[in-house]
Scaffold this active site. Sequence first.
Site: not given
Ligand code: NAD
Ligand code: DAU
Length: 364
Positions: A144-146, A169, A173
């Site tokens: 992730t970019d985080e 988190y 990562k």
């Molecule tokens: P998500 O939370 O929707 O899904 C995570 C999945 O992993 C779920 O199906 C969960 O059951 C499974 N899981 C959790 N713990 C586990 C374990 N111990 N063993 C096996 N399975 C397990 O997540 P997502 O949003 O689909 O993100 C997927 C990946 O991409 C993550 O690694 C996250 O860090 C990364 N990522 C997500 C975003 C985003 O915006 N969603 C952005 C950047 C990176």
């Molecule tokens: O940047 C990549 C990341 O993006 C991934 O690595 C993470 O897995 C993914 O969850 C996401 O993280 P963020 O924290 O950026 O996403 P989130 O949707 O939780 O929040 C997006 C922005 O919105 C953040 O600045 C917090 C704000 N927010 C979020 C929620 C849930 C609100 O203002 N209100 C809310 O209720």
Amino acid sequence: MLIDNVNNNKTSFLLVTGGAGFIGSNFITYMLSRYNKYHIVNLDKLTYAGNLENLKELENKSNYTFVKGDICDKELVNLLFNKYEIDYVVNFAAESHVDRSILNPEIFADTNIIGTLNLLNAAKKSWEGKEGFRESCKFIQISTDEVYGSLGDTGFFTELTSLDPHSPYSASKASADLLVKSYYDTYRMPINITRCSNNYGPYQFPEKLIPLMVNNALNKKKLPVYGNGSNIRDWLYVEDHCSAIDLVLHNGRIGEVYNIGGNNERQNIQIVKTVINFINSNVDNSIDEELVTYVEDRKGHDKRYGIDASKIKKDLGWEPKTTFEEGIKKTINWYLENKEWLCNITSGGYKDYYEKMYGNGLGV
Ligand code: NAD
Ligand code: DAU
């Protein structure tokens, strides 16, 4: 388009972890619609975020196998490598929500760090011989970019930006990224690390900004905006993310990190207003900005993320195809057409989490 010529027509076994989650399920669907020559083994623990409904249409495909299990379970992971002679790993499995990591960091260290280490060890054991690693194998870590921390008003994260994670988190990562990198530096294990921005699209759990706002607006609940809503994220349509991972899997140079971004930076409040306007115009004209509620800011809230994705463009020819205007329309329409999915996923433990996060004042 179906592509047949992967790995010289031999079936390759691809272990996708976390494939029942948001991005993982989109990725499996994307890969199986595009390639005939992969057998995908989806290992997922089915935490609150994992949902087999996301993959209902693939259930009976002969080149898809679901295994319920934990990436931290050494015995199970080794067994899968032996049983399926896994060629490639794409590790999506993670605890992925920043707010939950603030409430309960331990599980983030277990899954995101120890789980990744466990997968690396199993892959190494299976792929390494006397002459080094076999030819067709690769471990892709979905990061992730985080991990780069937070930007000010200007500049972008490049692959050379130092890691400076702020939340439990992102720290977990970043730790996993360093472990993956160390397996390349130390053992020359074939790896890539991808770091992408905020994904949006179908099947995202409604604890994340966009689906949470859609779900709340549809139910006429308040829309909680952290702080003053000026924090900025870059938004990447999930299908564009899948196409980037596909390219990295096939053409990514071993040992490299690739940033993946959407070129769509928006302040959170802009996103919330876009959702409101769409629902107001297309569903219910009584939904308006009155629903916006500014709540206490997230602890350690990163101000801005912005990705420089020029490396993946130059090296692999990837660019995002979906504009934010198109992507958000497709996304909200998907939730409107899949109200049952939304309703099923927000039953169970969702209400408890929501109450803990936002209290009762936001109309659970
Ligand atoms: P998500 O939370 O929707 O899904 C995570 C999945 O992993 C779920 O199906 C969960 O059951 C499974 N899981 C959790 N713990 C586990 C374990 N111990 N063993 C096996 N399975 C397990 O997540 P997502 O949003 O689909 O993100 C997927 C990946 O991409 C993550 O690694 C996250 O860090 C990364 N990522 C997500 C975003 C985003 O915006 N969603 C952005 C950047 C990176
Ligand atoms: O940047 C990549 C990341 O993006 C991934 O690595 C993470 O897995 C993914 O969850 C996401 O993280 P963020 O924290 O950026 O996403 P989130 O949707 O939780 O929040 C997006 C922005 O919105 C953040 O600045 C917090 C704000 N927010 C979020 C929620 C849930 C609100 O203002 N209100 C809310 O209720």
